[in-house]
Design an enzyme around this catalytic site. Sequence first.
Site, PDB file in Angstrom:
ATOM      1  CG  LEU A   3      -2.198  -0.814   1.207  1.00 22.03           C
ATOM      2  CD1 LEU A   3      -3.054  -0.477   2.425  1.00 22.03           C
ATOM      3  CD2 LEU A   3      -2.996  -0.604  -0.072  1.00 22.03           C
TER       4      LEU A   3
ATOM      5  CB  CYS B  79       1.212   7.355   9.659  1.00 19.83           C
ATOM      6  SG  CYS B  79       0.775   5.798  10.388  1.00 19.83           S
TER       7      CYS B  79
ATOM      8  CE  LYS C 250       5.805   1.564  15.784  1.00 20.12           C
ATOM      9  NZ  LYS C 250       5.025   1.013  14.635  1.00 20.12           N
TER      10      LYS C 250
ATOM     11  CG  HIS D  96      -3.881   7.458  10.909  1.00 19.61           C
ATOM     12  ND1 HIS D  96      -4.588   6.379  10.417  1.00 19.61           N
ATOM     13  CD2 HIS D  96      -2.598   7.047  11.044  1.00 19.61           C
ATOM     14  CE1 HIS D  96      -3.770   5.354  10.264  1.00 19.61           C
ATOM     15  NE2 HIS D  96      -2.548   5.714  10.637  1.00 19.61           N
TER      16      HIS D  96
END
Length: 330
Positions: free
Chosen positions: A11, A126, A206, A235
């Site tokens: 992806l 991300c 993270k 997100h």
Amino acid sequence: MKVAVVGATGLVGTKILEVLAERNFPVTELIPVASEKSVGKEINFKGQKYKVVSMQDAIAAKPTIALFSAGGGTSTEWAPQFAAVGTTVIDNSSAWRMDPTKPLVVPEINADVLTTNDKIIANPNCSTIQMVVALNPLHQKYKIKRIVVSTYQSVTGTGAKAVEQLMGERNKNTEYPMAYKYPIDLNVIPQIDVFTENGYTKEEMKMVNETKKIMRDDNIKVTATTVRIPVMGGHSESVNVEFENEFDLQEVRSLLESAPGVVVEDDIANQIYPMPLNAHEKDEVFVGRIRRDDTQPKTLNMWIVSDNLRKGAATNAVQIAEYLISNNLV
Ligand code: 2RA
């Protein structure tokens, strides 16, 4: 310029190819790399067909830049081998992010840390990227003390298998892979990645750790809850941020409106606010629901949305590559 894309059939890898083409990145020779089982497969780039090659063949070609999105294990094994032939690797996995010898870069914030010696550069997670892009201009002005963030993360963050599960459930198919332990459609799963011994998931840690490194301030306290939700476009994050110094709400809005990579969508009278549906396939970080937290001083609430495959991964990585070129670092 010879450019390798490692994980070219995934992806994020597919999105990297799209973004390279869209931004007219100076690719003179594309070297798509994927797992052994994909070697020989054809991919399209700017109307031309390219055959997927093996890691060994890609290394032998000595690309100038290699954009990796193939998981931490692959990156740990192969990124140093590309670096050894002079390739600059920009890696989307978590393998190198917290390595003190490797830069972790969001170009709008800390690209100045990059030097010609950096042969392995880490692309942040991300959910971290979109948060720090929005918060950095406010940190520069008011100095962040503490961040409380809850995320609502697209299934695309997990990969193709998760998208298949969601679509399979939604379309009431009988055959689809299970990327998660539980159904994801009409559900939310308060777990992204595995749990660590402190009860937080790796995804949450993270955000805690990468934020400090990117914004170069170990005093920033971050606590996170990361949640998987059945959406595709990006997100979303609810962020509560406490500053060391007092702020003016109008000034906050102005700082965000002029911040690189940020678009403010905040007009509640007309129900204007960021949503994944609108952020999908865009490269910016969208900020809305900006409001003071009246329960404690110097504290702000905001809502941050971004396409996790783009600014959260592919676009940020390509922007790092663009910075390397424009600053003669490759
Ligand atoms: C996720 N941030 O959303 C992680 C990795 N892409 O699953």
